[in-house]
Write a protein that holds these residues in place. Structure first.
Motif, PDB file in Angstrom:
ATOM      1  N   ALA A 279       0.829  -1.207   0.000  1.00 27.55           N
ATOM      2  CA  ALA A 279       0.000   0.000   0.000  1.00 27.55           C
ATOM      3  C   ALA A 279       0.864   1.259   0.000  1.00 27.55           C
ATOM      4  CB  ALA A 279      -0.936   0.004   1.205  1.00 27.55           C
ATOM      5  N   ALA A 280       1.958   1.246   0.768  1.00 33.40           N
ATOM      6  CA  ALA A 280       2.863   2.396   0.803  1.00 33.40           C
ATOM      7  C   ALA A 280       3.545   2.588  -0.548  1.00 33.40           C
ATOM      8  CB  ALA A 280       3.898   2.220   1.905  1.00 33.40           C
ATOM      9  N   GLN A 281       3.901   1.486  -1.188  1.00 30.20           N
ATOM     10  CA  GLN A 281       4.508   1.562  -2.522  1.00 30.20           C
ATOM     11  C   GLN A 281       3.526   2.124  -3.541  1.00 30.20           C
ATOM     12  OE1 GLN A 281       5.704  -2.532  -2.956  1.00 30.20           O
ATOM     13  NE2 GLN A 281       7.782  -2.156  -2.180  1.00 30.20           N
ATOM     14  N   MET A 282       2.258   1.736  -3.408  1.00 27.56           N
ATOM     15  CA  MET A 282       1.243   2.176  -4.367  1.00 27.56           C
ATOM     16  C   MET A 282       0.981   3.681  -4.272  1.00 27.56           C
ATOM     17  SD  MET A 282      -1.526  -0.955  -4.308  1.00 27.56           S
ATOM     18  CE  MET A 282      -2.604  -0.100  -5.468  1.00 27.56           C
ATOM     19  N   ILE A 283       1.065   4.248  -3.076  1.00 26.56           N
ATOM     20  CA  ILE A 283       0.855   5.688  -2.956  1.00 26.56           C
ATOM     21  C   ILE A 283       2.165   6.460  -3.123  1.00 26.56           C
ATOM     22  CG2 ILE A 283      -1.145   5.398  -1.454  1.00 26.56           C
ATOM     23  CD1 ILE A 283       0.565   6.176   0.921  1.00 26.56           C
ATOM     24  N   GLY A 284       3.278   5.725  -3.306  1.00 27.80           N
ATOM     25  CA  GLY A 284       4.550   6.355  -3.619  1.00 27.80           C
ATOM     26  C   GLY A 284       5.164   7.158  -2.497  1.00 27.80           C
ATOM     27  N   ASP A 285       4.976   6.721  -1.257  1.00 32.65           N
ATOM     28  CA  ASP A 285       5.522   7.453  -0.108  1.00 32.65           C
ATOM     29  C   ASP A 285       6.706   6.685   0.456  1.00 32.65           C
ATOM     30  OD1 ASP A 285       6.005   8.696   2.387  1.00 32.65           O
ATOM     31  OD2 ASP A 285       3.923   9.416   2.455  1.00 32.65           O
ATOM     32  N   SER A 286       7.899   7.084   0.063  1.00 32.42           N
ATOM     33  CA  SER A 286       9.106   6.371   0.479  1.00 32.42           C
ATOM     34  C   SER A 286       9.388   6.534   1.965  1.00 32.42           C
ATOM     35  CB  SER A 286      10.316   6.853  -0.335  1.00 32.42           C
ATOM     36  OG  SER A 286      10.496   8.251  -0.174  1.00 32.42           O
ATOM     37  N   ASN A 287       9.067   7.703   2.522  1.00 32.83           N
ATOM     38  CA  ASN A 287       9.301   7.918   3.955  1.00 32.83           C
ATOM     39  C   ASN A 287       8.385   7.041   4.795  1.00 32.83           C
ATOM     40  OD1 ASN A 287      11.337  10.012   3.918  1.00 32.83           O
ATOM     41  ND2 ASN A 287       9.765  11.384   3.138  1.00 32.83           N
ATOM     42  N   LEU A 288       7.137   6.916   4.354  1.00 35.04           N
ATOM     43  CA  LEU A 288       6.204   6.048   5.069  1.00 35.04           C
ATOM     44  C   LEU A 288       6.642   4.593   4.949  1.00 35.04           C
ATOM     45  CD1 LEU A 288       3.607   5.554   6.622  1.00 35.04           C
ATOM     46  CD2 LEU A 288       2.352   5.631   4.458  1.00 35.04           C
ATOM     47  N   LEU A 289       7.113   4.208   3.784  1.00 38.95           N
ATOM     48  CA  LEU A 289       7.601   2.841   3.588  1.00 38.95           C
ATOM     49  C   LEU A 289       8.762   2.545   4.534  1.00 38.95           C
ATOM     50  CD1 LEU A 289       7.583   0.165   2.042  1.00 38.95           C
ATOM     51  CD2 LEU A 289       9.040   1.250   0.304  1.00 38.95           C
ATOM     52  N   GLU A 290       9.655   3.493   4.673  1.00 37.11           N
ATOM     53  CA  GLU A 290      10.793   3.323   5.594  1.00 37.11           C
ATOM     54  C   GLU A 290      10.312   3.179   7.035  1.00 37.11           C
ATOM     55  OE1 GLU A 290      14.809   5.801   6.967  1.00 37.11           O
ATOM     56  OE2 GLU A 290      13.759   6.327   5.109  1.00 37.11           O
ATOM     57  N   ARG A 291       9.314   3.952   7.388  1.00 35.65           N
ATOM     58  CA  ARG A 291       8.758   3.872   8.752  1.00 35.65           C
ATOM     59  C   ARG A 291       8.126   2.507   8.983  1.00 35.65           C
ATOM     60  NH1 ARG A 291       3.583   7.361  11.029  1.00 35.65           N
ATOM     61  NH2 ARG A 291       3.277   6.148  12.934  1.00 35.65           N
ATOM     62  N   ILE A 292       7.377   2.008   8.008  1.00 35.55           N
ATOM     63  CA  ILE A 292       6.718   0.712   8.131  1.00 35.55           C
ATOM     64  C   ILE A 292       7.741  -0.398   8.315  1.00 35.55           C
ATOM     65  CG2 ILE A 292       5.441  -1.019   6.789  1.00 35.55           C
ATOM     66  CD1 ILE A 292       3.785   1.337   5.670  1.00 35.55           C
ATOM     67  N   GLU A 293       8.788  -0.346   7.519  1.00 35.89           N
ATOM     68  CA  GLU A 293       9.831  -1.379   7.616  1.00 35.89           C
ATOM     69  C   GLU A 293      10.524  -1.318   8.971  1.00 35.89           C
ATOM     70  OE1 GLU A 293      12.051  -0.374   4.144  1.00 35.89           O
ATOM     71  OE2 GLU A 293      10.916  -1.750   2.843  1.00 35.89           O
ATOM     72  N   GLY A 294      10.742  -0.098   9.481  1.00 29.90           N
ATOM     73  CA  GLY A 294      11.362   0.047  10.799  1.00 29.90           C
ATOM     74  C   GLY A 294      10.466  -0.473  11.910  1.00 29.90           C
ATOM     75  N   GLU A 295       9.157  -0.184  11.820  1.00 27.21           N
ATOM     76  CA  GLU A 295       8.201  -0.668  12.814  1.00 27.21           C
ATOM     77  C   GLU A 295       8.133  -2.200  12.802  1.00 27.21           C
ATOM     78  OE1 GLU A 295       6.088   0.739  15.056  1.00 27.21           O
ATOM     79  OE2 GLU A 295       6.638   2.828  14.715  1.00 27.21           O
ATOM     80  N   TRP A 296       8.140  -2.785  11.613  1.00 25.95           N
ATOM     81  CA  TRP A 296       8.075  -4.248  11.505  1.00 25.95           C
ATOM     82  C   TRP A 296       9.327  -4.903  12.094  1.00 25.95           C
ATOM     83  CZ3 TRP A 296       4.962  -8.131  11.104  1.00 25.95           C
ATOM     84  CH2 TRP A 296       5.432  -9.380  10.743  1.00 25.95           C
ATOM     85  N   LYS A 297      10.462  -4.308  11.815  1.00 24.71           N
ATOM     86  CA  LYS A 297      11.708  -4.841  12.358  1.00 24.71           C
ATOM     87  C   LYS A 297      11.668  -4.804  13.884  1.00 24.71           C
ATOM     88  CE  LYS A 297      16.733  -4.222  12.202  1.00 24.71           C
ATOM     89  NZ  LYS A 297      17.858  -3.405  11.639  1.00 24.71           N
ATOM     90  N   GLY A 298      11.232  -3.691  14.452  1.00 23.94           N
ATOM     91  CA  GLY A 298      11.154  -3.582  15.912  1.00 23.94           C
ATOM     92  C   GLY A 298      10.162  -4.540  16.518  1.00 23.94           C
ATOM     93  N   ASP A 299       8.965  -4.649  15.903  1.00 24.88           N
ATOM     94  CA  ASP A 299       7.955  -5.572  16.420  1.00 24.88           C
ATOM     95  C   ASP A 299       8.416  -7.022  16.319  1.00 24.88           C
ATOM     96  OD1 ASP A 299       6.336  -3.455  17.015  1.00 24.88           O
ATOM     97  OD2 ASP A 299       4.996  -3.697  15.298  1.00 24.88           O
ATOM     98  N   SER A 300       9.084  -7.353  15.232  1.00 26.19           N
ATOM     99  CA  SER A 300       9.566  -8.730  15.040  1.00 26.19           C
ATOM    100  C   SER A 300      10.609  -9.085  16.084  1.00 26.19           C
ATOM    101  CB  SER A 300      10.142  -8.877  13.629  1.00 26.19           C
ATOM    102  OG  SER A 300       9.156  -8.664  12.649  1.00 26.19           O
ATOM    103  N   GLN A 301      11.496  -8.164  16.380  1.00 27.90           N
ATOM    104  CA  GLN A 301      12.525  -8.429  17.376  1.00 27.90           C
ATOM    105  C   GLN A 301      11.924  -8.598  18.762  1.00 27.90           C
ATOM    106  OE1 GLN A 301      15.136  -5.054  16.812  1.00 27.90           O
ATOM    107  NE2 GLN A 301      16.314  -6.075  15.205  1.00 27.90           N
ATOM    108  N   ARG A 302      10.952  -7.761  19.103  1.00 27.34           N
ATOM    109  CA  ARG A 302      10.314  -7.878  20.421  1.00 27.34           C
ATOM    110  C   ARG A 302       9.524  -9.180  20.527  1.00 27.34           C
ATOM    111  NH1 ARG A 302       9.887  -2.290  19.643  1.00 27.34           N
ATOM    112  NH2 ARG A 302       7.897  -2.501  18.559  1.00 27.34           N
ATOM    113  N   ASN A 303       8.883  -9.561  19.437  1.00 23.82           N
ATOM    114  CA  ASN A 303       8.075 -10.783  19.447  1.00 23.82           C
ATOM    115  C   ASN A 303       8.950 -12.024  19.546  1.00 23.82           C
ATOM    116  OD1 ASN A 303       6.340 -12.891  17.339  1.00 23.82           O
ATOM    117  ND2 ASN A 303       5.317 -11.989  19.098  1.00 23.82           N
ATOM    118  N   ALA A 304      10.180 -11.923  19.066  1.00 20.04           N
ATOM    119  CA  ALA A 304      11.085 -13.088  19.082  1.00 20.04           C
ATOM    120  C   ALA A 304      11.709 -13.297  20.448  1.00 20.04           C
ATOM    121  CB  ALA A 304      12.162 -12.900  18.024  1.00 20.04           C
ATOM    122  N   GLN A 305      11.662 -12.289  21.308  1.00 27.67           N
ATOM    123  CA  GLN A 305      12.303 -12.397  22.620  1.00 27.67           C
ATOM    124  C   GLN A 305      11.492 -13.266  23.586  1.00 27.67           C
ATOM    125  OE1 GLN A 305      12.815  -8.311  23.791  1.00 27.67           O
ATOM    126  NE2 GLN A 305      14.507  -7.956  22.381  1.00 27.67           N
TER     127      GLN A 305
END
Length: 305
Positions: A279-305
């Motif tokens: 969805a972020a790619q479709m609206i062409g918002d690179s900053n939002l895409l970066e934020r989404i990827e950062g949020e996913w990385k953080g959530d994944s790390q917390r969930n793995a602990q």
């Protein structure tokens, strides 16, 4: 007719009917005693909604009471809706644009706006200030004066929605378990706001949508999960009804966080993450895409602990 003349006219008509301010305002959900006093003294200029309520209370038509009423300037309304409709996603350039528009509203229109519309502008400025600075010092007086108008109502106008958003921005910094008054308001909003989708004017649905986004964010942070699913479904309903999907990436991000935090379902969360990226790619918002990827990385790390 200037503000003082109009205020004196209202006061005279009210007193001739032997109605106290307290009786006239009733439960104060439409008009508070303080607001009526300010209108009658000429200190504030009421909006169409307030004038209509006052006219009804006096047993008069709107134009009997105030035949020279003038609608709000179209240019002001366009600027107001631009500020509310355009997401910034905490990008400095977009935030600077938003602040510039708000400054223009204050410089060009504010002094001539009725009190209720001035309240709307001040509330918008305040909830942006609280969000941007993480300081709950902004808008405290607004909430103090008007909290009763959002804590008991079953149907919200635009100003009540804006004040709800201001309250929710403040609620991020409140321990609701030790603040019974604020907990009552928060619970009322959780239960009531989703149902507003059938009551809000179609052109204002995006305002309700954005309040719901803040609501679900605060509810998740407070681990108040009971009503989150209903809030998410309402946001989806608004998006489908308005065909406005600019915030779809954020909705998908909320969905994956819900799956991780509540359902402990990593597979579903991963699917929502992929949908958020697309969805972020479709609206062409690179900053939002970066934020989404950062949020996913953080959530994944917390969930793995």
């Amino acid at each position: 007719m200037d503000n003082k003349e109009f205020g004196l006219k209202i006061r005279t008509l009210r007193e001739e009917k032997g109605i106290t301010r307290e009786d006239f305002c009733g439960d104060e959900t439409e008009l508070s005693v303080r607001q009526l006093a300010r209108i009658e003294s000429g200190e504030s200029k009421p909006t169409f909604t307030k004038i209509t309520f006052i006219a009804s209370g006096l047993g008069m038509s709107l134009y009997e009471l105030m035949p020279d009423y003038v609608d709000l300037p179209e240019e002001y309304l366009a600027l107001k809706y631009d500020v509310l409709r355009t997401p910034t996603y905490e990008e400095n350039k977009k935030m600077d644009w938003r602040d510039k528009i708000l400054s223009e509203i204050y410089d060009r229109f504010y002094d001539e706006l009725p009190e209720e519309e001035q309240l709307a502008v001040d509330t918008i400025q305040s909830f942006f200030d609280v969000h941007d600075t993480s300081e709950a010092i902004y808008g405290k007086e607004i909430l103090k004066d008007y909290i009763s108008q959002i804590s008991h109502k079953e149907k919200y106008g635009i100003n009540e929605l804006l004040m709800s958003r201001l309250f929710l921005e403040h609620a991020r910094f409140i321990d609701l378990e030790t603040s019974p008054k604020e907990k009552f308001v928060f619970d009322h909003l959780l239960e009531t706001l989703p149902g507003q989708v059938e009551l809000v004017h179609p052109k204002d649905l995006f305002i309700l949508r954005d309040v719901l986004f803040v609501l679900v964010g605060v509810a998740g942070a407070k681990e108040e999960y009971e009503h989150i699913s209903a809030v998410i479904q309402t946001i989806e309903q608004i998006m489908n009804r308005t065909q406005d999907y600019q915030k779809l990436p954020i909705l998908k991000m909320i969905c994956w966080k819900y799956e991780i935090s509540v359902n402990n379902n990593r597979e579903n969360a991963s699917q929502f993450y992929e949908q958020a990226v697309l969805a972020a790619q479709m609206i062409g918002d690179s900053n939002l895409l970066e934020r989404i990827e950062g949020e996913w990385k953080g959530d994944s790390q917390r969930n793995a602990q």
